[in-house]
Write a protein that holds these residues in place. Structure first.
Motif, short mmCIF file in Angstrom:
data_model
loop_
_atom_site.label_atom_id
_atom_site.label_comp_id
_atom_site.label_asym_id
_atom_site.label_seq_id
_atom_site.Cartn_x
_atom_site.Cartn_y
_atom_site.Cartn_z
N SER A 28 0.81 -1.22 0.00
CA SER A 28 0.00 0.00 0.00
C SER A 28 0.84 1.27 0.00
O SER A 28 0.32 2.37 0.09
CB SER A 28 -0.93 0.02 1.22
N SER A 29 2.16 1.14 -0.11
CA SER A 29 3.04 2.30 -0.05
C SER A 29 2.90 3.14 -1.32
O SER A 29 2.84 2.61 -2.43
CB SER A 29 4.50 1.86 0.10
N LYS A 30 2.86 4.47 -1.15
CA LYS A 30 2.81 5.39 -2.28
C LYS A 30 4.16 6.04 -2.53
O LYS A 30 4.28 6.97 -3.31
CB LYS A 30 1.74 6.46 -2.04
N SER A 31 5.19 5.54 -1.84
CA SER A 31 6.51 6.14 -1.95
C SER A 31 7.15 5.89 -3.31
O SER A 31 8.01 6.64 -3.76
CB SER A 31 7.44 5.62 -0.85
N HIS A 32 6.74 4.82 -3.97
CA HIS A 32 7.30 4.49 -5.28
C HIS A 32 6.18 4.40 -6.30
O HIS A 32 5.22 3.65 -6.12
CB HIS A 32 8.06 3.16 -5.23
N GLN A 33 6.30 5.18 -7.38
CA GLN A 33 5.28 5.18 -8.42
C GLN A 33 5.72 4.26 -9.55
O GLN A 33 6.83 4.42 -10.10
CB GLN A 33 5.05 6.60 -8.94
N PRO A 34 4.89 3.30 -9.94
CA PRO A 34 5.29 2.36 -10.99
C PRO A 34 5.52 3.04 -12.33
O PRO A 34 4.85 4.03 -12.66
CB PRO A 34 4.11 1.39 -11.08
N THR A 35 6.46 2.53 -13.10
CA THR A 35 6.68 3.01 -14.47
C THR A 35 6.18 1.99 -15.48
O THR A 35 6.31 2.20 -16.69
CB THR A 35 8.16 3.30 -14.70
N SER A 36 5.62 0.90 -14.99
CA SER A 36 5.05 -0.16 -15.84
C SER A 36 3.58 -0.31 -15.49
O SER A 36 3.18 -0.10 -14.34
CB SER A 36 5.79 -1.48 -15.56
N PRO A 37 2.73 -0.69 -16.45
CA PRO A 37 1.31 -0.89 -16.16
C PRO A 37 1.01 -2.20 -15.42
O PRO A 37 -0.14 -2.44 -15.04
CB PRO A 37 0.66 -0.90 -17.54
N ILE A 38 2.02 -3.04 -15.20
CA ILE A 38 1.79 -4.35 -14.62
C ILE A 38 1.11 -4.29 -13.24
O ILE A 38 0.15 -5.04 -12.99
CB ILE A 38 3.09 -5.17 -14.55
N PRO A 39 1.54 -3.43 -12.30
CA PRO A 39 0.83 -3.37 -11.01
C PRO A 39 -0.65 -3.01 -11.16
O PRO A 39 -1.50 -3.55 -10.46
CB PRO A 39 1.60 -2.30 -10.23
N PHE A 40 -0.94 -2.11 -12.08
CA PHE A 40 -2.33 -1.73 -12.36
C PHE A 40 -3.11 -2.94 -12.88
O PHE A 40 -4.23 -3.24 -12.42
CB PHE A 40 -2.35 -0.60 -13.39
N LEU A 41 -2.51 -3.68 -13.80
CA LEU A 41 -3.18 -4.84 -14.38
C LEU A 41 -3.39 -5.94 -13.34
O LEU A 41 -4.44 -6.62 -13.34
CB LEU A 41 -2.37 -5.37 -15.57
N HIS A 42 -2.44 -6.11 -12.44
CA HIS A 42 -2.61 -7.10 -11.37
C HIS A 42 -3.81 -6.73 -10.48
O HIS A 42 -4.59 -7.61 -10.09
CB HIS A 42 -1.35 -7.18 -10.51
N LEU A 43 -3.94 -5.45 -10.17
CA LEU A 43 -5.04 -5.03 -9.30
C LEU A 43 -6.39 -5.21 -9.98
O LEU A 43 -7.39 -5.57 -9.34
CB LEU A 43 -4.84 -3.57 -8.88
N LEU A 44 -6.43 -5.01 -11.30
CA LEU A 44 -7.69 -5.22 -12.03
C LEU A 44 -8.17 -6.66 -11.96
O LEU A 44 -9.35 -6.92 -12.17
CB LEU A 44 -7.52 -4.82 -13.50
N GLU A 45 -7.26 -7.60 -11.66
CA GLU A 45 -7.67 -9.00 -11.54
C GLU A 45 -8.76 -9.17 -10.50
O GLU A 45 -9.61 -10.07 -10.61
CB GLU A 45 -6.45 -9.86 -11.17
N ARG A 46 -8.81 -8.29 -9.52
CA ARG A 46 -9.84 -8.38 -8.49
C ARG A 46 -11.24 -8.20 -9.07
O ARG A 46 -12.21 -8.72 -8.52
CB ARG A 46 -9.58 -7.35 -7.39
N LEU A 47 -11.36 -7.49 -10.18
CA LEU A 47 -12.66 -7.35 -10.83
C LEU A 47 -13.14 -8.68 -11.38
O LEU A 47 -14.35 -8.92 -11.49
CB LEU A 47 -12.59 -6.31 -11.95
N LYS A 48 -12.21 -9.55 -11.74
CA LYS A 48 -12.56 -10.87 -12.27
C LYS A 48 -12.97 -11.85 -11.17
O LYS A 48 -13.69 -12.81 -11.43
CB LYS A 48 -11.37 -11.45 -13.04
#
Length: 252
Positions: A28-48
């Motif tokens: 849940s840390s906001k100290s590091h902002q991703p430069t790849s969409p992979i973390p976003f795509l992993h979180l979207l898995e929860r919609l499935k």
């Protein structure tokens, strides 16, 4: 057991994106902002994998997921009759259908029975969309940041519900619910009455979607008649059907 504020042991902690992600076992840390969409795509898995909670209240444990619901909605938008499609930006409607519940990947599917006010639900979903689009996608190159801004814009348009596109997708949201209601009743062969969900028909605004809804409600009536059983709200929905038919007859 709910987490509590250490300053007041009886007061539950205010919901936050960070607390939700921690509860999922995610960073849940906001100290590091991703430069790849992979973390976003992993979180979207929860919609499935997150079921639509309204059905679970009726003991449907293998209920459709949030993604299931949004997928069929997106297909419905592509089938708008010409009288509607000629006035709509259909690709935008399809995008809106695919995005409108994206915040539920973090917030979950909050129902009116969960004791969460509309204002609080809106706050949670707004914070979730900010996290998804600004934190997870904000530093992603090759169009990631632009995509995030577009997701946020379309989601907000749906929430504000002031454009014809948003009106249509809100109606499609209700139509898809009624579709699923009829299908679950048939699957349970008369052993499950989900009629309370049919009340959303009264909030459908566009004439073309009302016509689809009438067809579905007639199908439901015929199903229960064939079983020789009565079901919740059949009589009340008959009033809706008559009003829609009267509106159609009144057109020049």
């Amino acid at each position: 057991m709910a987490n509590t504020d250490p300053q007041n042991s009886s007061a539950p902690l205010r919901w936050s994106v960070e607390s939700a992600l921690t509860g999922f076992g995610l960073n849940s840390s906001k100290s590091h902002q991703p430069t790849s969409p992979i973390p976003f795509l992993h979180l979207l898995e929860r919609l499935k994998t997150t079921p639509r909670e309204g059905w679970r209240r009726f003991g449907i444990d293998s209920a459709e997921s949030i993604s299931d619901h949004m997928y069929r909605m997106s297909i419905i938008t592509m089938l708008a009759p010409k009288s509607l499609s000629s006035r709509l930006d259909i690709p935008r409607c399809t995008k809106m259908a695919l995005i409108h519940d994206m915040a539920e990947s973090i917030v979950g599917d909050i129902t009116p029975f969960d004791g969460v006010s509309k204002e609080e639900k809106c706050r949670r979903e707004t914070e979730a969309m900010d996290y998804l689009t600004k934190h997870l996608l904000g530093a992603v190159g090759n169009g990631g940041e632009k995509a995030g801004m577009g997701f946020q814009e379309v989601w907000q348009e749906y929430e504000d519900n002031k454009t014809l596109e948003a009106n249509f997708v809100h109606d499609v949201d209700k139509l898809e619910l009624i579709l699923q209601m009829v299908e679950y009743e048939k699957k349970h062969q008369g052993g499950l009455d989900l009629g309370e969900f049919s009340r959303v028909a009264e909030r459908i605004e566009l004439a073309e979607v009302k016509e689809w809804c009438v067809e579905l409600l007639r199908e439901r009536q015929q199903y229960w008649d064939d079983l020789g059983q009565s079901a919740t709200d059949l009589a009340a929905r008959e009033g809706f059907i008559r009003r829609v038919e009267a509106e159609r007859a009144a057109k020049p």
